[in-house]
Design an enzyme around this catalytic site. Sequence first.
Site, PDB file in Angstrom:
ATOM      1  N   ASP A 162      -4.450  -3.481  -3.214  1.00  0.00           N
ATOM      2  CA  ASP A 162      -4.668  -2.185  -3.403  1.00  0.00           C
ATOM      3  C   ASP A 162      -5.324  -1.806  -4.957  1.00  0.00           C
ATOM      4  OD1 ASP A 162      -5.285   0.610  -2.675  1.00  0.00           O
ATOM      5  OD2 ASP A 162      -3.458   1.210  -3.528  1.00  0.00           O
TER       6      ASP A 162
ATOM      7  N   SER B 279      -7.097   6.620  -1.947  1.00  0.00           N
ATOM      8  CA  SER B 279      -7.435   5.699  -0.881  1.00  0.00           C
ATOM      9  C   SER B 279      -6.725   6.584   0.414  1.00  0.00           C
ATOM     10  CB  SER B 279      -6.229   4.446  -1.001  1.00  0.00           C
ATOM     11  OG  SER B 279      -6.387   3.687  -2.346  1.00  0.00           O
TER      12      SER B 279
ATOM     13  N   GLN C  86     -10.733  -1.201   3.161  1.00  0.00           N
ATOM     14  CA  GLN C  86     -10.011   0.236   2.469  1.00  0.00           C
ATOM     15  C   GLN C  86     -11.250   1.329   2.494  1.00  0.00           C
ATOM     16  OE1 GLN C  86      -8.342   1.546  -1.513  1.00  0.00           O
ATOM     17  NE2 GLN C  86      -6.862   0.532  -0.663  1.00  0.00           N
TER      18      GLN C  86
END
Length: 285
Positions: free
Chosen positions: A198, A222, A272
Site C-alpha cells: 500500500d 485508498s 487498488q
Amino acid sequence: MLTVLDLAASEARTSEDIFTGISHAMPLGRVYGGQVLAQSIVAADRTTPDDRHLHSTHGYFLRPGDASKGITFAVDRIHDGRSFSTRRTQAFQEGVPIFSMIASFQDTDPGIEHQAAMPTDIPSPEDLPDVEQAIVAAHPASKRLFLDRPVELRHVPSPIYLAVDSGHVAHQAVWVRTRRRIGDDPRLHQAVMAYLSDLTIQEPILRAHGLAWSTPGLKVASLDHAMWWHRPGRVDEWILYVQESPSARGGRGLGQGRIYSREGVLLASVAQEIMVRVPDLIGGR
C-alpha cells in the site's frame, strides 16, 4: 512494525474470533492503510489450519482510522472446505468498522503454472541513489516520515515526493525491503508484503499527471485493495514492485502492480482504487 502486527487474542467471544491491536504513530494521526490490511490478514491467519496458506484478499477502507486509538479485529469463519478456507475480517474503532476484508486460504496443491516475466530494463537497487537519505539531510523534519519507517525504497526512475522529474507517465517500479531480517515465518512475510503493497501503488496515477505528494491541497485516500499471492517470497530481501495505472476518471484512479523476487519470480499481484482530489481541478473544494 512487528510489534504492531503481533495482535493480542481477546478473551471476549461472540460468534467471531476477536483480536486487538495498536497502530503506528503517524504524522497526520490517521492509521496507515497497509497496516490495518496486514493486521487483518494476521487475524484471519490465526483462525486457519497451519497447512492452508493465504492466496487472496479483497478489502475496503471504510473510514479513516485514528492512530492514537486501539483497533479491534473480528474474524468470521465463513467456510472451511476440502481445499479452501474463507474468512471475513472487520477492523473496528469505538464500535465502528474502519476496514472490511475477505481472505481465502488454500492447501498446497499441484497444478498448471506460468507467470509474467519480470522487466529486464530495471536498474538494481544498489545502482539507484538513496533519495530518502538526501531528503532527510535537506529537511531534517522529514526523518520520521522516511527513515523511521520499517521499509526502505528505491524508485525507478525517481520518487515523486517533492516533484515529478522523469516525465508524466502512468508507470514506475520500486525496489523495497524491510530494514532488517524478520525471521522465516512465511505467514509473517505474506502479511508484511501486504503492509508494503500500500506504500506506493498510488504513485503511477499521480505521476501520470505530474502530481508530487507535496502538491498543495492534494488529497489521496485508498478506497479498496485486492491482492493475490502466487508464490512464497521474502520481504527482508529486495523485491521489485512494478506498477502502472490503466485509468483515472471522476476523482478516482486505479493502480495495478506485480511483485517479483530479485531472481524474477512473480510473488504477488495487487490492484487498488484511490480517491484523488486536486484543488485546481475541483475549484479548491
